[in-house]
Write a protein that holds these residues in place. Structure first.
Motif, mmCIF file in Angstrom:
data_model
loop_
_atom_site.group_PDB
_atom_site.id
_atom_site.type_symbol
_atom_site.label_atom_id
_atom_site.label_comp_id
_atom_site.label_asym_id
_atom_site.label_seq_id
_atom_site.Cartn_x
_atom_site.Cartn_y
_atom_site.Cartn_z
ATOM 1 N N HIS A 183 0.822 -1.202 0.000
ATOM 2 C CA HIS A 183 0.000 0.000 0.000
ATOM 3 C C HIS A 183 0.863 1.263 0.000
ATOM 4 O O HIS A 183 2.060 1.209 0.299
ATOM 5 C CB HIS A 183 -0.953 -0.021 1.199
ATOM 6 C CG HIS A 183 -2.007 -1.074 1.085
ATOM 7 N ND1 HIS A 183 -1.758 -2.389 1.403
ATOM 8 C CD2 HIS A 183 -3.303 -1.008 0.662
ATOM 9 C CE1 HIS A 183 -2.865 -3.101 1.198
ATOM 10 N NE2 HIS A 183 -3.805 -2.274 0.741
ATOM 11 N N PRO A 184 0.272 2.387 -0.329
ATOM 12 C CA PRO A 184 1.033 3.632 -0.439
ATOM 13 C C PRO A 184 1.764 3.981 0.855
ATOM 14 O O PRO A 184 1.295 3.653 1.958
ATOM 15 C CB PRO A 184 -0.044 4.669 -0.775
ATOM 16 C CG PRO A 184 -1.157 3.893 -1.376
ATOM 17 C CD PRO A 184 -1.145 2.570 -0.682
ATOM 18 N N PRO A 185 2.898 4.650 0.743
ATOM 19 C CA PRO A 185 3.666 5.024 1.934
ATOM 20 C C PRO A 185 2.895 5.998 2.822
ATOM 21 O O PRO A 185 2.002 6.730 2.359
ATOM 22 C CB PRO A 185 4.924 5.664 1.351
ATOM 23 C CG PRO A 185 4.531 6.126 -0.001
ATOM 24 C CD PRO A 185 3.534 5.127 -0.497
ATOM 25 N N LEU A 186 3.259 6.014 4.076
ATOM 26 C CA LEU A 186 2.612 6.879 5.063
ATOM 27 C C LEU A 186 3.589 7.973 5.485
ATOM 28 O O LEU A 186 4.650 7.684 6.045
ATOM 29 C CB LEU A 186 2.195 6.044 6.288
ATOM 30 C CG LEU A 186 1.062 5.050 6.059
ATOM 31 C CD1 LEU A 186 1.076 3.958 7.111
ATOM 32 C CD2 LEU A 186 -0.282 5.772 6.064
ATOM 33 N N ARG A 187 3.210 9.207 5.203
ATOM 34 C CA ARG A 187 4.066 10.329 5.593
ATOM 35 C C ARG A 187 3.357 11.251 6.582
ATOM 36 O O ARG A 187 4.010 11.959 7.335
ATOM 37 C CB ARG A 187 4.485 11.123 4.353
ATOM 38 C CG ARG A 187 5.297 10.302 3.356
ATOM 39 C CD ARG A 187 5.740 11.154 2.187
ATOM 40 N NE ARG A 187 6.518 10.367 1.232
ATOM 41 C CZ ARG A 187 5.992 9.675 0.228
ATOM 42 N NH1 ARG A 187 4.665 9.663 0.063
ATOM 43 N NH2 ARG A 187 6.751 8.997 -0.600
ATOM 44 N N ASP A 188 2.043 11.244 6.532
ATOM 45 C CA ASP A 188 1.256 12.112 7.413
ATOM 46 C C ASP A 188 -0.104 11.462 7.660
ATOM 47 O O ASP A 188 -0.482 10.497 6.988
ATOM 48 C CB ASP A 188 1.074 13.491 6.783
ATOM 49 C CG ASP A 188 0.936 14.572 7.855
ATOM 50 O OD1 ASP A 188 0.324 14.273 8.904
ATOM 51 O OD2 ASP A 188 1.424 15.696 7.634
ATOM 52 N N LEU A 189 -0.851 12.024 8.623
ATOM 53 C CA LEU A 189 -2.167 11.466 8.944
ATOM 54 C C LEU A 189 -3.127 11.555 7.769
ATOM 55 O O LEU A 189 -4.025 10.720 7.647
ATOM 56 C CB LEU A 189 -2.758 12.174 10.171
ATOM 57 C CG LEU A 189 -2.081 11.899 11.521
ATOM 58 C CD1 LEU A 189 -2.769 12.684 12.624
ATOM 59 C CD2 LEU A 189 -2.087 10.410 11.849
ATOM 60 N N ASP A 190 -2.928 12.540 6.906
ATOM 61 C CA ASP A 190 -3.806 12.639 5.738
ATOM 62 C C ASP A 190 -3.706 11.398 4.851
ATOM 63 O O ASP A 190 -4.666 11.056 4.141
ATOM 64 C CB ASP A 190 -3.455 13.887 4.917
ATOM 65 C CG ASP A 190 -3.886 15.171 5.628
ATOM 66 O OD1 ASP A 190 -4.757 15.083 6.519
ATOM 67 O OD2 ASP A 190 -3.338 16.238 5.301
ATOM 68 N N ASP A 191 -2.546 10.728 4.869
ATOM 69 C CA ASP A 191 -2.358 9.532 4.043
ATOM 70 C C ASP A 191 -3.213 8.367 4.507
ATOM 71 O O ASP A 191 -3.396 7.386 3.766
ATOM 72 C CB ASP A 191 -0.882 9.118 4.050
ATOM 73 C CG ASP A 191 0.021 10.165 3.396
ATOM 74 O OD1 ASP A 191 -0.471 10.863 2.487
ATOM 75 O OD2 ASP A 191 1.190 10.280 3.821
ATOM 76 N N LEU A 192 -3.765 8.437 5.727
ATOM 77 C CA LEU A 192 -4.599 7.339 6.232
ATOM 78 C C LEU A 192 -5.860 7.159 5.402
ATOM 79 O O LEU A 192 -6.423 6.060 5.364
ATOM 80 C CB LEU A 192 -4.981 7.595 7.695
ATOM 81 C CG LEU A 192 -3.839 7.584 8.719
ATOM 82 C CD1 LEU A 192 -4.368 7.930 10.095
ATOM 83 C CD2 LEU A 192 -3.136 6.226 8.735
ATOM 84 N N ARG A 193 -6.291 8.203 4.731
ATOM 85 C CA ARG A 193 -7.520 8.102 3.945
ATOM 86 C C ARG A 193 -7.375 7.138 2.771
ATOM 87 O O ARG A 193 -8.374 6.677 2.214
ATOM 88 C CB ARG A 193 -7.929 9.490 3.458
ATOM 89 C CG ARG A 193 -8.399 10.387 4.601
ATOM 90 C CD ARG A 193 -8.764 11.791 4.126
ATOM 91 N NE ARG A 193 -9.349 12.567 5.211
ATOM 92 C CZ ARG A 193 -8.637 13.227 6.123
ATOM 93 N NH1 ARG A 193 -7.309 13.202 6.076
ATOM 94 N NH2 ARG A 193 -9.246 13.910 7.080
ATOM 95 N N GLY A 194 -6.154 6.841 2.396
ATOM 96 C CA GLY A 194 -5.938 5.872 1.330
ATOM 97 C C GLY A 194 -5.695 4.470 1.841
ATOM 98 O O GLY A 194 -5.266 3.598 1.072
#
Length: 303
Positions: free
Chosen positions: A173-184
């Motif tokens: 799954h896509p990398p996590l850099r910030d909390l906004d990335d949790l939506r993906g």
């Protein structure tokens, strides 16, 4: 007056000889004689008369027997109390939320049973607060202190939670850099209408509105995370039990909660339950420190 001298005095009065008392006390006869002499000096009177038949009590010695035996009984009762405390028997029922029940209390129960072989420990894992008024348990662990009822409440320790996912899931799954990335990402959390304590509403703190996989059990949530089903908010103390699960976004998201011990007020006078409560409290603190320390040593991703 020294109790140990009284103990030796009673042994001589019963054996009617220094050597006989020495055998009972595992002490040589000359030492017994010196201790009797010390007691006689302290009292200021002879306690024994030496006769061909052995040592017989004088009038002063005979008057000392009753108080010496009373002191002996008190000492024996104290020793028996210590022995009972060191070997507590019977049943102990502990109610706890399933995170504590699954990941902390089994080790605490192991140590309690090793220390007290006659003890039976029952762990009640419930997705709600245990009712001590109805005597559902002898003591309960909770994630927030109660504000009603005749209860004794003790704060045990804080614990930490972080977002986590399995390596397999993170790799796909896509990398996590910030909390906004949790939506993906697919989220794992509590069933909203089955959250029995506001302290368990973890997901709302992330800004994510809903989870795709949910359970009223924190252990089930952890197993879903371990299966690579998505990201969850997990206890740091549970991470060491889930190989491949890694915490993520640790510099962006962290929660701190507390465990509380709750007992019924009527149990305040129970020395047995007080000793067990102290042991459980110490055990939980020790396991938290150990497991969170192990978790700190694990590599993390997405930070």
């Amino acid at each position: 007056m020294d109790w140990d001298d009284l103990r030796i005095f009673l042994a001589v009065s019963r054996a009617e000889s220094l050597s006989g008392a020495g055998r009972r006390l595992a002490m040589d006869a000359s030492t017994v004689g010196r201790r009797v002499a010390r007691l006689e000096r302290a009292i200021g009177a002879a306690l024994f008369a030496k006769t061909p038949q052995g040592y017989t009590l004088t009038a002063e010695g005979a008057r000392l027997v009753a108080p010496a035996e009373a002191a002996e009984q008190a000492a024996l009762a104290a020793a028996e109390g210590v022995a009972r405390e060191a070997g507590i028997t019977g049943q102990l029922r502990i109610g706890a939320p399933d995170g504590c029940a699954n990941y902390l209390l089994p080790q605490v129960a192991r140590d309690l049973c090793e220390a007290h072989p006659g003890l039976e420990v029952q762990i009640v894992a419930l997705p709600r607060v245990v009712n001590l008024t109805r005597r559902e348990a002898d003591m309960a662990i909770a994630v927030s202190p109660p504000d009603t009822g005749r209860l004794m409440v003790q704060r045990l320790a804080d614990y930490r939670l972080h977002l986590a996912g399995h390596d397999d899931y993170l790799a796909r799954h896509p990398p996590l850099r910030d909390l906004d990335d949790l939506r993906g990402h697919r989220m794992i959390s509590y069933i909203p209408d089955m959250i029995f304590d506001r302290e368990l509403d973890y997901l709302s703190a992330t800004g994510v509105e809903a989870s795709q996989i949910s359970s009223n059990s924190v252990a089930v949530q952890m197993q879903a995370v371990r299966a690579g089903a998505g990201l969850g908010i997990v206890h740091d103390f549970a991470v060491p039990s889930a190989p491949g699960v890694r915490r993520v976004l640790m510099d962006r998201f962290a929660l701190r909660r507390s465990f509380w011990m709750i007992r019924h007020a009527d149990d305040r006078a129970s020395r047995r339950l007080t000793l067990l409560a102290e042991a459980v409290a110490q055990g939980i603190r020790a396991e938290l420190a150990r497991l969170e320390g192990v978790g700190d040593a694990c590599p993390v991703r997405g930070t």
